[in-house]
Write a protein that holds these residues in place. Structure first.
Motif, mmCIF file in Angstrom:
data_model
loop_
_atom_site.group_PDB
_atom_site.id
_atom_site.type_symbol
_atom_site.label_atom_id
_atom_site.label_comp_id
_atom_site.label_asym_id
_atom_site.label_seq_id
_atom_site.Cartn_x
_atom_site.Cartn_y
_atom_site.Cartn_z
ATOM 1 N N ASP A 64 132.459 107.523 26.674
ATOM 2 C CA ASP A 64 131.165 107.145 26.360
ATOM 3 C C ASP A 64 130.868 107.116 25.004
ATOM 4 O OD1 ASP A 64 129.745 106.403 29.350
ATOM 5 O OD2 ASP A 64 130.976 108.222 29.500
ATOM 6 N N HIS A 66 129.883 104.838 23.101
ATOM 7 C CA HIS A 66 128.796 103.856 22.857
ATOM 8 C C HIS A 66 128.589 103.725 21.191
ATOM 9 C CE1 HIS A 66 127.719 103.385 27.002
ATOM 10 N NE2 HIS A 66 127.467 104.537 27.229
ATOM 11 N N ASP A 94 133.269 102.942 28.215
ATOM 12 C CA ASP A 94 132.306 102.875 27.382
ATOM 13 C C ASP A 94 132.089 103.015 26.147
ATOM 14 O OD1 ASP A 94 130.977 101.619 29.643
ATOM 15 O OD2 ASP A 94 129.421 103.039 29.879
ATOM 16 N N SER A 97 128.701 99.842 21.991
ATOM 17 C CA SER A 97 127.351 99.761 22.326
ATOM 18 C C SER A 97 126.665 98.678 21.372
ATOM 19 C CB SER A 97 126.275 101.145 22.230
ATOM 20 O OG SER A 97 125.153 100.722 22.551
ATOM 21 N N ASN A 124 130.245 98.937 29.719
ATOM 22 C CA ASN A 124 129.713 98.575 28.681
ATOM 23 C C ASN A 124 130.896 98.537 27.505
ATOM 24 O OD1 ASN A 124 126.858 100.634 29.015
ATOM 25 N ND2 ASN A 124 127.029 98.565 28.518
ATOM 26 N N SER A 282 123.429 104.659 25.007
ATOM 27 C CA SER A 282 122.980 103.325 24.865
ATOM 28 C C SER A 282 122.049 103.141 23.542
ATOM 29 C CB SER A 282 122.248 102.604 25.888
ATOM 30 O OG SER A 282 121.374 101.298 25.496
#
Length: 304
Positions: A64, A66, A94, A97, A124, A282
């Motif tokens: 993540d 992002h 992910d 972003s 994502n 995000s």
């Protein structure tokens, strides 16, 4: 009546100031990067003898990111993780972003890409984030992807070019630092991109360590990995709850996993499970409360 109005106004003002202070603190926490470490005595004596360093096998779990262009502190933190000399890097998705974030992702991972690595994707990686009502997150409402394409193909190509293995609905077997690994992964089950029948079955019994990879720790998939006999599942997605109570106690997980397993190491149906807090959020929800961004180093050592 005037006294009551004054008291209400004072309370409202205090609540507003508290909200602003919490938001400011939560924004600052976005760069409070941490490294969690766990020691797992799981390797047999035979496996330990095959290890190049003879003492432990180190897995660096990142998730993540992002990534947004300009996040230099995040890039520097991820680059510095190479100093721990992991034997294997696992990226559970992910990464993006922003439409223009791929170069920043590659910069952050550059010192790690020459090392043995595996990856699975989250939604994502494929589709751009979009603004949504934050109350939907806090109530656990599943949000539909934007379906605005991100340039994930180029990022995947860069990973593979450097030698990382794609585990999206795939099984992989290889040797890293002398240890024989059997790995199976699925594409993001949060939006039903997983295809477990493509990887179903027990891992190679000749492997020293077998790993299961998925972005979102959905119990329906974890149960299948556990039933097939995997030692450890690695996932992300939850951000550890992102908006937590003190003590990193998750309020919501944004998936099917229970709150007690929203981050860190736990046991799921006799299989170890590690869920990463993740390193980003995000770009439409840039806040973390009682849940700092993190990566994890898992040290596998000899069984007692």
């Amino acid at each position: 009546m005037q006294d009551i109005i004054k008291k209400l106004a004072a309370l409202t003002g205090t609540a507003a100031l508290s909200g602003i202070a919490a938001a400011a603190w939560g924004y600052r926490e976005l760069t409070n990067f941490q490294l969690h470490e766990y020691t797992l005595p799981r390797l047999s004596t035979t496996a330990l003898k095959r290890l190049e360093n003879g003492t432990e096998f180190r897995i660096l779990h990142i998730s993540d990111l992002h990534m947004i262009p300009g996040q230099e502190e995040k890039i520097a933190f991820v680059q510095a993780l190479a100093e721990f000399k992991p034997d294997l890097v696992v990226n559970t998705g992910d990464n993006l972003s922003d439409l223009h974030a791929v170069p920043a992702v590659i910069r952050a991972l550059e010192p790690l890409l020459p090392l043995p690595g595996l990856f699975v994707f989250g939604t994502n990686d494929y589709w751009a984030p979009r603004f949504s009502n934050p109350l939907k997150y806090l109530t656990g409402t599943k949000r539909e992807p934007s379906y605005v394409d991100l340039p994930w193909q180029g990022m995947r190509a860069a990973f593979i070019e450097h030698g990382w293995l794609d585990a999206n609905n795939k099984r992989q077997e290889f040797t890293a630092s002398g240890l024989r690994l059997a790995v199976a992964g699925v594409d993001d089950p949060h939006h039903n991109l997983d295809n477990y029948p493509a990887i179903a079955g027990a891992p190679n019994p000749q492997a020293d360590l077998n790993l299961a990879l998925l972005h979102s720790p959905e119990p329906r998939v974890l149960r299948k990995f556990a039933a097939d006999g995997y030692d450890l599942a690695l996932a992300g997605h939850t951000h550890g709850g992102q908006i937590c109570l003190p003590g990193e106690r998750a309020i919501i997980t944004n998936c099917g996993i229970d709150r007690a397993r929203a981050s860190g190491l736990s046991v799921f149906d006799d299989m170890l499970l590690h869920v990463s807090n993740g390193l980003g959020t995000s770009k439409y929800a840039p806040i973390r409360l009682f849940c700092p961004p993190s990566a994890t180093l898992l040290r596998f050592t000899a069984q007692p």
